[in-house]
Design a protein around this motif. Structure first.
Motif, mmCIF file in Angstrom:
data_model
loop_
_atom_site.group_PDB
_atom_site.id
_atom_site.type_symbol
_atom_site.label_atom_id
_atom_site.label_comp_id
_atom_site.label_asym_id
_atom_site.label_seq_id
_atom_site.Cartn_x
_atom_site.Cartn_y
_atom_site.Cartn_z
ATOM 1 N N ARG A 18 127.848 78.391 90.190
ATOM 2 C CA ARG A 18 127.659 76.826 90.388
ATOM 3 C C ARG A 18 126.318 76.829 91.251
ATOM 4 N N ALA A 34 126.259 69.179 89.865
ATOM 5 C CA ALA A 34 126.876 70.516 89.825
ATOM 6 C C ALA A 34 126.178 70.876 88.385
ATOM 7 N N TYR A 68 126.031 74.739 85.956
ATOM 8 C CA TYR A 68 126.329 76.098 85.798
ATOM 9 C C TYR A 68 125.648 77.271 84.935
ATOM 10 N N THR A 126 134.151 78.902 93.183
ATOM 11 C CA THR A 126 133.325 77.739 92.659
ATOM 12 C C THR A 126 132.768 78.167 91.318
ATOM 13 N N GLU A 157 137.673 77.016 84.263
ATOM 14 C CA GLU A 157 137.547 76.747 85.574
ATOM 15 C C GLU A 157 138.547 77.556 86.767
#
Length: 135
Positions: free
Chosen positions: A30, A42, A44, A92, A111
């Motif tokens: 992240r 955010a 990724y 995270t 997640e």
């Protein structure tokens, strides 16, 4: 301080677990980028390389453990992923499982909702499937 389990026994247990890690995943780290009105957004991105892991669907007992360990805030546990103790996995991060039992699979992004929990043998995280709104 003396350990309850001798280092040689721990080494054998770690090797046994590592030999059983037949799945492969990619860690997505992240990062925060500046968004509208000064709020961070955010994003990724894949971290270079893949990690050997073991994915297991969560049992009812594990779902209860993670809910208790998370202070009752963890819901919808889809599975548990085991990693080597030496792997870097952050709470995270997201994970993409790319291979199951050595075979290429439909990539899904998960997640991390609890963990990582590091014990004497492995580290593990509880995950849930990221939904894109189409299902």
């Amino acid at each position: 301080m003396a350990s309850l389990i001798k280092e040689r026994a721990l080494s054998r247990m770690r090797t046994a677990y590592e030999d059983g890690m037949m799945d492969t995943c990619v860690r997505q780290a992240r990062t925060e980028v500046s968004g509208d009105y000064g709020y961070g957004q955010a994003t990724y991105a894949d971290v270079a390389g893949s990690l050997e892991c073991l994915y297991r669907p969560a049992s009812a007992r594990e779902k209860n453990f993670w809910a208790t360990a998370g202070g009752g805030q963890v819901l919808d546990i889809e599975g548990v992923v085991y990693f080597k103790r030496s792997d870097t996995v952050l709470n995270t991060d997201r994970l993409r499982i790319t291979h199951m039992h050595g075979d290429t699979t439909t990539e899904r992004t998960y997640e991390i909702v609890a963990g990582p929990v590091l014990d004497q043998v492995v580290q593990k995280v509880a995950i849930k499937l990221m939904k894109d709104g189409t299902d």
